[in-house]
Design an enzyme around this catalytic site. Structure first.
Site, PDB file in Angstrom:
ATOM      1  CD  GLU B 126      -2.851  -1.377  -0.033  1.00 42.28           C
ATOM      2  OE1 GLU B 126      -3.086  -2.480  -0.295  1.00 42.28           O
ATOM      3  OE2 GLU B 126      -3.195  -0.442  -1.173  1.00 42.28           O
ATOM      4  CG  HIS B 135      -1.672  -3.060  -8.438  1.00 36.31           C
ATOM      5  ND1 HIS B 135      -3.415  -2.894  -8.343  1.00 36.31           N
ATOM      6  CD2 HIS B 135      -1.657  -2.456  -6.895  1.00 36.31           C
ATOM      7  CE1 HIS B 135      -3.488  -2.714  -7.005  1.00 36.31           C
ATOM      8  NE2 HIS B 135      -3.066  -2.570  -6.531  1.00 36.31           N
TER       9      HIS B 135
END
Lengths: 95, 526
Positions: B126, B135
């Site tokens: 995170e 991502h």
């Protein structure tokens, strides 16, 4: 178009909401009822493309179908951030 | 390259973070949680120019919170289900914040068969988003969207390292020692001592350092090219005490004059010629002959830091017999001493040794130091020989420990009611002295060190905390009987012992490098 079985329709909508949540499909698809034949086809294509993109991102065989590997991937815990920020391609934002 | 740089990034690299006070994890110890979060941030700090500092405020750049279901943003959690956490890309407001699903079963120290999720793994992922990474589709990458667990000796994967370094640049390692340090031979000083108060001037020891603090391969002349293909040539050494230098290149011809080789200008010494090599050449020091043809040292027209390797005028021993009164015997040598205490007071560095102290500000060492400590703090006893520990309290008072007593100063004035015995602080009456004292940057608590133990001191109560002392082994790599410790402006902790120091990694609770670094070069600018 042949009606879907209730179960299949529910699984389909579950997968669809997963794809929308993580940015593979655009949110807020129009109701199936008033789709034209052409739209239904495009609709299916979008869904299949989204499945393929998800499979490619997740590193599993790209089949376009919701097979076992895909079903397992959909059950895996993950980060809540979308994988793809929808609209990146359109406005060419740097990835 | 499969990492995805999202777009936004932080404009500054010294980021702050905090654990939201009203959104702490319901099942975890907040202290241990903060320690895990700090380690997760350290993963990114070790791979880039970023630095992270924990503050106790919700205005931090990265605010971490634990929440359930819907929690004031467009991404509600799903209970103990699919989604573990999410984070926002860099920006103002909630930009950079990271939210964790409090319904999940978080593990601080996961074992293989444990059911649950490693907080460290998810937090490190995170925080990648908080720094601007999206991502990655590389399996095994930290930014892979699906939870993969984490290895105990985790190292940031290549894909993530490339991503973060593309955004913030690689970590800059401090070049600790740019100039290799050569032991120099100094003949015993020929001083004739008379009475102790004043001694006759001693000739400054005659350094035989041929490199003038420079690498032997550094050319002193500035013939632009061709740069000679071989390292600088050493004369045959027949000096019995000196070990022979490495073998010289056999095919080198011996030029005994520069006429034969007009381009060579650094003909520093008579080269041994065949007729002279029969008897051993006398060992003569090399005096660099000034090369008048080229500007020997292009003078930089900007202030240069003496610690860098700038060409400096060579050292002419015969020119430096300046008459200089020898300092009183206990006055320490700035570049060759250990320290009794080190403290950061009002943003300036104070180093104490014997009865003297140095003061180092933004421009470096103040002139006229070392100066007698009692000139600055006249409230100290007349006959003290040295101070044991010094630190600036959070209320900006200056605490000086002398033996069993504490002297508290408000700048230069001794506070009423002081000196106080150490026993009044809750320290044992048998305690002879303290070694060091500091306010630790990691938790802003005060710590006292003595011998092999340390105490945590509660400034509000004015007493050490009950379950202390504890063993010094907690501060891995530092050992016992330290000389001093303090927190530098960068928030890091530095332990001093002898003539060296260690930089301490507060998160891993160990020294950053096992080998001590020389204090004089780093702190005194020698």
């Amino acid at each position: 178009a042949p009606l879907r079985s209730r179960y299949e329709h529910r699984a389909h909508s579950h997968v669809r909401s997963y794809l929308e949540t993580f940015g593979y499909l655009r949110k807020g698809h129009p109701e199936v009822g008033n789709l034209q034949i052409g739209d239904v086809q495009a609709h299916e294509d979008d869904f299949k493309i989204a499945i393929k993109t998800l499979q490619e991102f997740g590193g599993i065989p790209v089949t376009g179908e919701i097979d076992e590997a895909t079903a397992n991937l959909l059950k895996q815990k993950r980060c809540g951030r979308p994988d793809r920020e929808i609209g990146d391609e359109e406005n060419g934002r740097r990835r | 390259k499969r990492f995805a740089v999202q777009g936004e990034k932080w404009k500054h690299t010294n980021l702050t973070w905090s654990l939201k006070s009203d959104r702490r994890p319901s099942q975890l110890d907040p202290y241990a949680t903060r320690s895990v979060l700090a380690r997760a941030l350290d993963v990114w700090e070790q791979a880039s120019r970023l630095t992270f500092r924990e503050i106790n405020s919700d205005d931090a750049d990265i605010v971490v919170s634990f929440a359930k279901r819907y929690h004031d943003d467009a991404y509600p959690f799903d209970g103990r289900g699919l989604i573990l956490a999410h984070a926002f890309f860099p920006g103002t407001g909630r930009g950079g914040d990271a939210h964790f699903d409090d319904d999940e079963l978080w593990l601080l120290h996961p074992k293989d068969d444990d059911e649950g999720t490693s907080l460290f793994a998810v937090a490190a992922h995170e925080f990648g988003h908080s720094l601007g990474l999206s991502h990655s589709s590389v399996k095994g990458a930290l930014m892979f969207p699906w939870y993969q667990g984490i290895q105990p000796n985790f190292v940031l994967p290549e894909d993530d390292r490339n991503g973060i370094q593309q955004m913030y640049g690689p970590k800059v390692r401090k070049p600790w020692a740019k100039i290799p340090y050569y032991p120099v031979e100094t003949p015993p000083p020929t001083t004739t001592t008379t009475t102790t108060t004043t001694t006759t001037t001693t000739r400054r020891p005659f350094y035989w350092n041929h490199h003038h603090n420079r690498h032997p391969n550094h050319r002193t002349d500035y013939t632009p090219f061709p740069r000679n293909r071989y390292p600088t040539y050493y004369p045959e050494r027949t000096n019995p005490e000196r070990p022979a230098r490495p073998p010289y290149y056999p095919d080198r011809r011996h030029y005994n004059t520069t006429e034969e080789h007009p381009r060579r200008t650094n003909n520093h010494y008579p080269r041994p010629t065949p007729e002279t090599t029969t008897q051993p050449t006398t060992y003569r020091p090399r005096y660099p002959q000034v090369n008048t043809e080229y500007p020997r040292y292009p003078r930089p027209n900007y202030p240069t830091d003496p610690r860098h390797d700038y060409p400096r005028r060579p050292y002419y021993p015969e020119k430096t017999t300046t008459v200089r009164p020898t300092p009183p015997p206990d006055k320490p040598d700035t570049c060759n001493t250990s320290y009794d205490a080190v403290a950061l007071i009002r943003g300036e560095l104070f180093i104490f040794k014997n009865r003297y102290h140095w003061r180092i500000g933004a421009q470096g060492r103040y002139p006229g130091y070392p100066m007698d400590i009692s000139r600055m703090w006249s409230g100290l006893p007349r006959n003290f020989t040295h101070v044991d520990a010094v630190y600036e309290r959070p209320d900006k008072k200056i605490a000086i420990f002398l033996g069993r007593e504490l002297y508290l100063f408000d700048i230069q004035n001794l506070m009423p009611g002081y000196p106080k015995p150490l026993s009044q602080l809750g320290l044992p009456a048998s305690l002879e002295k303290l070694d060091a004292a500091m306010v630790w940057g990691y938790n802003s608590k005060t710590y006292f060190y003595s011998g092999s133990v340390y105490w945590k001191y509660d400034e509000e109560e004015g007493r050490v905390e009950p379950d202390y002392p504890r063993d010094m082994s907690m501060w891995k790599g530092v050992g016992y009987n330290i000389d001093s410790v303090f927190r530098w402006k960068d928030g890091k902790t530095y332990f001093f012992k002898g003539k060296g120091f260690w930089k301490f990694n507060d998160l891993q609770m160990r020294v950053e490098h096992d080998k001590q670094l020389p204090s004089a070069q780093f702190w005194m600018g020698c």
